[in-house]
Each structure stands twice: as structure tokens, then as C-alpha cells.
Design a protein around this motif. Sequence first.
Motif, PDB file in Angstrom:
ATOM      1  N   ARG A  68      20.903  20.713 -15.941  1.00  0.00           N
ATOM      2  CA  ARG A  68      21.408  19.233 -16.015  1.00  0.00           C
ATOM      3  C   ARG A  68      20.530  18.779 -14.640  1.00  0.00           C
ATOM      4  N   ILE A  69      19.144  18.874 -14.698  1.00  0.00           N
ATOM      5  CA  ILE A  69      18.420  18.100 -13.676  1.00  0.00           C
ATOM      6  C   ILE A  69      18.163  16.571 -14.034  1.00  0.00           C
ATOM      7  N   ASP A  70      18.533  15.724 -13.177  1.00  0.00           N
ATOM      8  CA  ASP A  70      18.329  14.652 -13.255  1.00  0.00           C
ATOM      9  C   ASP A  70      16.982  14.210 -12.772  1.00  0.00           C
ATOM     10  N   ILE A  71      15.750  14.046 -13.639  1.00  0.00           N
ATOM     11  CA  ILE A  71      14.639  13.906 -13.058  1.00  0.00           C
ATOM     12  C   ILE A  71      14.429  12.220 -12.632  1.00  0.00           C
ATOM     13  N   THR A  72      15.369  11.613 -12.709  1.00  0.00           N
ATOM     14  CA  THR A  72      15.148  10.010 -12.256  1.00  0.00           C
ATOM     15  C   THR A  72      15.526  10.123 -10.951  1.00  0.00           C
TER      16      THR A  72
END
Length: 338
Positions: A92-96
Amino acid sequence: MREKLEALLEAAVSEIQKATSEDALQELRVKYLGKKGELTTIMKSIGALSPDDRPAMGQVVNSVRDRLEEQLQLNLGIVRESQKAARLREERIDITLPGRRRPMGSKHPVTLIIEEISEIFAGLGFQVAEGPEIELDYYNFEALNFPKDHPARDMQDTFFVDEKRLLRTHTSPVQIRTMLKHAPPVRIIAPGTVYRCDSDATHSPMFHQIEGLMVDKGITFGDLKGILTIFINQLFGSGTGVRLRPSFFPFTEPSAEVDIACVICKGKGCRVCKNSGWLEILGAGMVDPEVFRHVKYDSEAVSGFAFGMGIERIAMLKFGISDMRLLFENDIRFLSQF
Ligand code: DAH
């Protein structure tokens, strides 16, 4: 043989398409294309064919191998992509999200003052010299003409390491080290850390000084006053009042204490200057012939002046800091103001 190859190709392609991991694909590669793999074994049997049939069969084998190779690469790509997708779902990496910024550091006020003073003296032709913080008693006292029973050698002021070594109590030993290494003329400043067994709102057991030394033919007390006046006017602003008072240091004769007109009240009298209108900022004088004797300079041929000042005091005056301890408590709220 051709049929055998077609059956093999069909079986292999379907196995490859079903594989779900890189390991499984690697195993299939070995199974078919490895040294003892199925295709390799068939390839070896071509030798048993009649010379007329060999080229055609060779071509078929090659095209089957190319096809398998292609299929392996294709599925390797697919497997890797789906593994990556699975990992991303799991993590669940939030690249934003924006990246984490490292807070920007800044120079310590003591460093700022050392740099400013060094630059002023560089403009007057002085080079920067250095010496060790663990110093020999000889350089710290003896060669600077401190008599054996001088109170400054007392345990109260000096941190001794052993009988011969101590934490330097001032930057003046750099004068000795410089003159022992270089023949005149010399024109140096020596910024550095010094230590004294002393601690309150205006004293820290570790603090900083800048030493100055100029030796050449015909240097006079007038040169000393001229250089220091230029220096003070550059550091504290032109027109700053300068006053020299007679004083005593074992290594200079005559010696002077140098005051500047109070930077807070401009000489009118305030709490900082204890109503005197003046602030003492450095000690200075003409190098004592006894010091020249220790470094084997001919005091008939050359003369010179020396001076020394505490950096913390100057930093406190320039930045309006009331307690010296603030400089060494490493409180970011304080340090980030400079
Ligand atoms: N070393 C002296 C001290 O720490 C300061 C000093 C006075 C240095 C006079 C000098 C000088 O070079 O000429 O108190």
C-alpha cells in the motif's frame, strides 16, 4: 521426429504459460533447453539421420528452440509484472505522497564569527595557522614566558592531561609553533578551541579564541593599533570607538587591553558595558624579546605584535546573546536564528 518436436513444443508452451513464478520458469528452461533437456536430447539425435535429412531437421529444431525461448521471455515478463502488482497491493505505498525533506542546517554563530574575522584578516594579508588542542606545557606556558609559579598554571584554570601535557588554555601557543617552523616575516591568525576550568553565564569550560601575530623588520606599536582599528571598524562598523589601556601579559611588552565603544548604547552607558561605555574585546602587545629568544628570532633584527580575542564574547555582542551557555546547548530553536 518432426511430430515428436511438434508435440514437445505444444507441451512446453502450455507448461510455460501455466508457470506462476520465476523459479518455475527457470525449471522449465532447464527441462527443455538445459544440457540434458528434452530438446537438446532430440538435437543430439540429428547426427543419426541421413545427411540429406539433417539440414531440414536442424532448421525445425532451431525454430522450436527460438519459439520456446520467446515464450519463456514473454512469461517471465508476465510473472514479474504480476509479482510487482501483488507487492504493491500488499505494501500500500502511496506514490503520490510528497518525499520527506531533510531539515536544512545552518552555521553555528561561533563559526560565522570565526569566518567573518578570518576574512577581514585575510584581506590584510594574514594567513590562517593551526595548532593542537592537547598542547605541551612548554608551548602553552614556558615558551610564552610564564614564570613557573604563575597563577595561570594553577589547577584552577588549566585542565592537565599529565605532567607535560594539558588542554591549551589559549591560542597563543600557535605563535610559538608558527615561529619555530617559519623564519620572519610572519603574519598569521590562529582561530581555535581552548579550555579552562571555569563555568557560568559568561564563561564556558570550552570556548574559542583567535590569535594574531605579525613579525617583520620595523613593526611598531603604531602598526598594532592601525591593524586593530581597521579590523574593529570592519567587524563592528566604521566609526566604532577604539581605546587601548595599559595591561600585562607575560609574552608581550608593552601590553594593552583593547576596548571598543559599547555597541549596545554607543558609549552612553548601559547594563552590558556596566555603565562604562566601553567593552573589552581583546588583549594585545609587542612580542616580548624573551619569546623571540625561545624561537631563536633575533629581537635586534625583527619586532612584532600579537593579539588574542575570545570569539564567544564577540558573537554575543554582535548577535545580542545574553548567556554564553546558549551557544553550547544545541537547542535548534536558538541555533536556527542565525
Ligand atoms: N592569550 C591571552 C589570553 O588568553 C590573550 C592574549 C593577550 C593574546 C595578549 C595575545 C596577546 O596574543 O598579545 O588571555
